[in-house]
Design an enzyme around this catalytic site. Structure first.
Site, mmCIF file in Angstrom:
data_model
loop_
_atom_site.group_PDB
_atom_site.id
_atom_site.type_symbol
_atom_site.label_atom_id
_atom_site.label_comp_id
_atom_site.label_asym_id
_atom_site.label_seq_id
_atom_site.Cartn_x
_atom_site.Cartn_y
_atom_site.Cartn_z
ATOM 1 C CD GLU A 77 26.706 16.408 -8.258
ATOM 2 O OE1 GLU A 77 25.795 16.465 -7.407
ATOM 3 O OE2 GLU A 77 26.470 16.312 -9.480
ATOM 4 C CG HIS A 146 25.111 23.736 -17.512
ATOM 5 N ND1 HIS A 146 23.878 24.176 -17.088
ATOM 6 C CD2 HIS A 146 25.179 22.424 -17.180
ATOM 7 C CE1 HIS A 146 23.221 23.163 -16.538
ATOM 8 N NE2 HIS A 146 23.995 22.095 -16.577
#
Lengths: 359, 327, 85
Positions: A77, A146
């Site tokens: 990322e 998450h």
């Protein structure tokens, strides 16, 4: 073109002027339109070309535009955020997919220190027109890493526009706006309201009639979902839908709640917040982000800084109470800003119930 | 291009200009910082990382580039900015925080941006790698010429961004060069103490890139290696990790006396400019007279840039509130 | 009221369900009952396990919904009719 006059329902502009869509599909239409009409728009992310992204944000785009414009990235990322920012500096308009906003930690530098600051640090020489498309939120037992919203974490950094549409119409219009914006725009969609099939039953209030073709919804304007006179419930993301449900409950008690969707955190429509609160005189802020140092505090500060005398009672916040998101369902739901908590807070505000502890 | 006399003269000139620039800045930097050092005091406040000793890297690599190529650099950008032809007056004015600076005083010496020559720098280690690769990708997608070059220090290879971006460059065969300026020290930590391999160029194998290591802080060798890397990038041959052994003659930043550079390690820290001057004179590319004339002209130019900066107005305070967003 | 010229069925097939799944469900009808749709329009989203599929109109005509959303349906189930005139 056929010379035969088409029956009304055979004309796409008439028969299919709009359909009911989920946010996910609506925003994807905007991406597809922009990619079709602007060769500089492209998408990067993990598992997007074939799989369509974990939350379906790129469904079908790989097949339509090919691997050169829907680019699958390694799990890197920080690398591909920087890559996208550099491409944006050279005139491209990348849309970067980051399935879970929780992963922002591994690329925060490329976003906050580079993409967000380059226009400023270069004195306006370089623009960084990129969209970070990311999923937020809890409510389905995905636990602490998450399930976060991180609204405030991103909205706090100068140079980042942060938006969070809550219905399909806004999702499409705001995605068009985001892609055409010359800045880094973080486009947050709550996973639970995005309309991805596997997330469970659709949030009905997130569905909307969505026109074909392109249109824009501007940033920095609140949306009043439901008008009311007694208390303003200012909310963001999925909490807007919880607030709508709470407003239904409150109506049964004779309390008229106005539900205000912020839609955009940066820029923030402070006038819109003020207008509603000045009208109702009472304020509850609902945000699925952590309680402290966040959007909820910012909303209240806006009112207090502008005119605290409009408040007939102390404002209340319904947020995640500064703990990590737990896994187990009863634990998780106890800390989310669900309708019952919002309604309780509104009732407390209505009774001017000072000092009975935090909701 | 090849290593012509013109190119070599130009490289020497660029090195001299960069050195004169850093020397003048150093003088300015110490004003009002003695006897008691105050970071934010004087006409040149903040941190200052000069390039004393690393001039050959900027000169050698930039001489092998074309105008379309795009450069990102780090916290020690002067020698590369000067070699790239960043406007000296606006560069100086930026470092002095003036309205006439490249960014109107918003950036300062670690954040040098000059779009005119496709140059940018950023103060976070290894942060320029992804953007330079992205710039290269953009040009590739647009069908326009231009390769991405990112300069980092040898310490930056230990950042995750290095691994991530090099792998991406390899996977997508991007026209990209990572120039590693190996001055042996990441602030105060010696390469041998921070890095498990002697030559970071060896890592190129893992990324499907070509690795080259150039010893000796020699502009001619750096130019030749850069030219090979540029040719590879332009002809679809993929990326290069070009590690260049260079020297950091001073501390990490102004105010760091560099006392930790001792013994054998001091041998690395040799001034490359007199060596190159001697070589060009020996090879009849310069004479004592032409070299002196060049040095005088360059010094005059640098002094003018310093004067321009010093005489430029400060920005209006309101400018702090502009430019956060593009309209 | 004119009689429909043709009626096209929209059914769940083995291909829709794929191997290993016995049923799925409509998540969302994108058009209301009686809406006029065009051949090829995506008229519904259909969920099989974790995968969302698109249901397209097989013909241009009027949509007659036969199965509400969120109901499990198996192979062969009639989802909708499209009446063309």
């Amino acid at each position: 073109m056929s010379t035969k006059e088409a029956a009304p329902w055979e004309s796409p502009t008439l028969a299919n002027a709009s359909r009911t869509l989920t946010m996910c599909r609506a925003q994807r239409e905007a991406v597809e339109w922009e990619m079709t009409n602007d060769p500089n728009v492209f998408m990067v992310g993990e598992d997007i070309s074939g799989f369509g992204g974990v939350f379906g944000t790129a469904d079908g785009l790989g097949a339509k535009f090919g691997l050169d414009r829907v680019i699958d990235m390694p799990i890197s990322e920080t690398g591909f955020m920087g890559l996208a920012a550099g491409a944006a500096m050279e005139g491209m308009r990348p849309i970067v997919e980051l399935a879970y906003v929780d992963f922002i930690g591994v690329c925060f530098n490329a976003l906050a220190n580079f993409a967000a600051k380059t226009h400023f640090m270069s004195g306006g020489q370089f623009k960084v027109p990129m969209v970070l498309l990311t999923g937020t939120g809890a409510g389905y037992s995905n636990a602490a890493q998450h399930s976060q919203c991180m609204h405030a974490t991103l909205a706090h950094m100068p140079g980042i526009k942060v938006v969070s549409p809550t219905n399909a119409y806004d999702a499409k219009g705001m995605m068009h706006t985001a892609i055409r914006d010359d800045n880094l725009v973080v486009f947050m969609v709550h996973k639970g309201a995005s309309g991805v099939g596997f997330m469970g039953p659709l949030v009905k209030t997130s569905l909307a009639d969505v026109p074909q073709g392109d249109y824009t919804v501007p940033f920095g304007k609140v949306k009043v979902y439901r008008e009311g006179t007694d208390v303003s419930i200012v909310a963001v993301g999925l909490a807007v839908h919880h607030a709508l449900q709470a407003a239904e409950e409150l109506a049964k008690d004779g309390i008229s709640a106005e539900v205000v969707d912020l839609r955009s955190l940066v820029p923030l429509d402070r006038d819109g917040i003020m207008e509603s609160v000045a009208k109702t005189g009472r304020l509850v802020v609902a945000d699925e982000d952590y309680l402290s140092y966040g959007v909820s505090g910012e909303v209240i500060a806006t009112v207090v800084e502008r005119d605290p005398t409009v408040l007939k009672a102390p404002a209340r916040r319904v947020c995640v109470p500064d703990v990590s998101i737990p896994f187990s369902r009863p634990l998780e739901y106890s800390i989310l800003p669900v309708a019952s908590r919002i309604a309780d807070a509104a009732r407390a505000v209505m009774s001017n119930d000072r000092g009975k502890g935090r909701v | 291009m090849s290593l012509t006399s013109d190119v070599r003269r130009k490289m020497y000139e660029v090195m001299v200009r960069s050195r004169a620039f850093d020397d003048r800045l150093t003088e300015q930097y110490w004003i009002d910082k003695k006897p008691i050092f105050a970071f934010g005091a004087g006409p040149l406040p903040g941190e200052l990382h000069t390039s004393h000793g690393q001039e050959p890297v900027g000169a050698g690599v930039c001489a092998a580039l074309l105008a379309d190529d795009m450069i990102t650099t780090g916290h020690r950008p002067h020698h590369i900015a000067v070699a790239r032809g960043v406007d000296l007056k606006s560069l100086t004015a930026e470092i002095f925080g003036r309205k006439t600076g490249l960014s109107g005083g918003r950036g300062g010496h670690m954040h040098i941006y000059d779009k005119r020559v496709n140059f940018s720098s950023s103060g976070i280690i290894a942060e320029g790698l992804g953007p330079a690769a992205g710039m290269a990708l953009a040009r590739k997608m647009q069908g326009k010429p231009g390769i991405g070059i990112s300069f980092i220090g040898e310490g930056a290879v230990n950042q995750g961004a290095f691994h991530e971006v090099m792998n991406i460059v390899g996977v997508f065969k991007l026209p990209f060069i990572c120039v590693i300026e190996d001055n042996k020290y990441a602030v105060t930590t010696h390469k041998s103490a921070s890095t498990a391999t002697e030559r970071n160029s060896d890592r190129a194998t893992c990324y499907g890139m070509t690795g080259e290591f150039v010893s000796g802080n020699d502009p001619d060798l750096i130019y030749a290696a850069a030219e090979r890397a540029v040719t590879r990038a332009r002809t679809g041959g993929g990326g290069t990790i070009l590690e260049v052994e260079t020297a950091r003659l001073l501390g990490h930043f102004m105010g760091d006396p560099g006392g930790y550079i001792t013994g054998e390690r001091k041998l690395y820290q040799v001034d490359p400019i007199p060596i190159y001057r001697r070589r060009l004179i020996d090879e009849n590319i310069l004479t004592e007279a032409t070299a002196s004339a060049l040095e005088l002209a360059v010094n005059t130019e640098v002094n003018e840039a310093m004067r321009f900066a010093a005489e430029s107005p400060f920005p209006d305070p309101i400018d702090a509130l502009n430019c956060t967003f593009a309209d | 009221m004119t009689e429909a010229k043709d009626v096209f069925e929209v059914r769940v097939t083995k291909e829709t369900l794929g191997e290993g799944s016995e049923s799925g469900s409509i998540i969302l009808w994108m058009y209301p009952e009686g809406a006029r749709v065009q051949r090829g329009d995506v008229i519904a989203e259909f969920l099989v396990d974790k995968i969302t599929l698109e249901i397209q109109a097989p013909a241009t005509g009027v949509l007659r919904i036969k199965v509400p959303a969120e109901l499990a349906v198996a192979d062969g189930a009639l989802l909708a009719l499209i009446e063309s005139y």
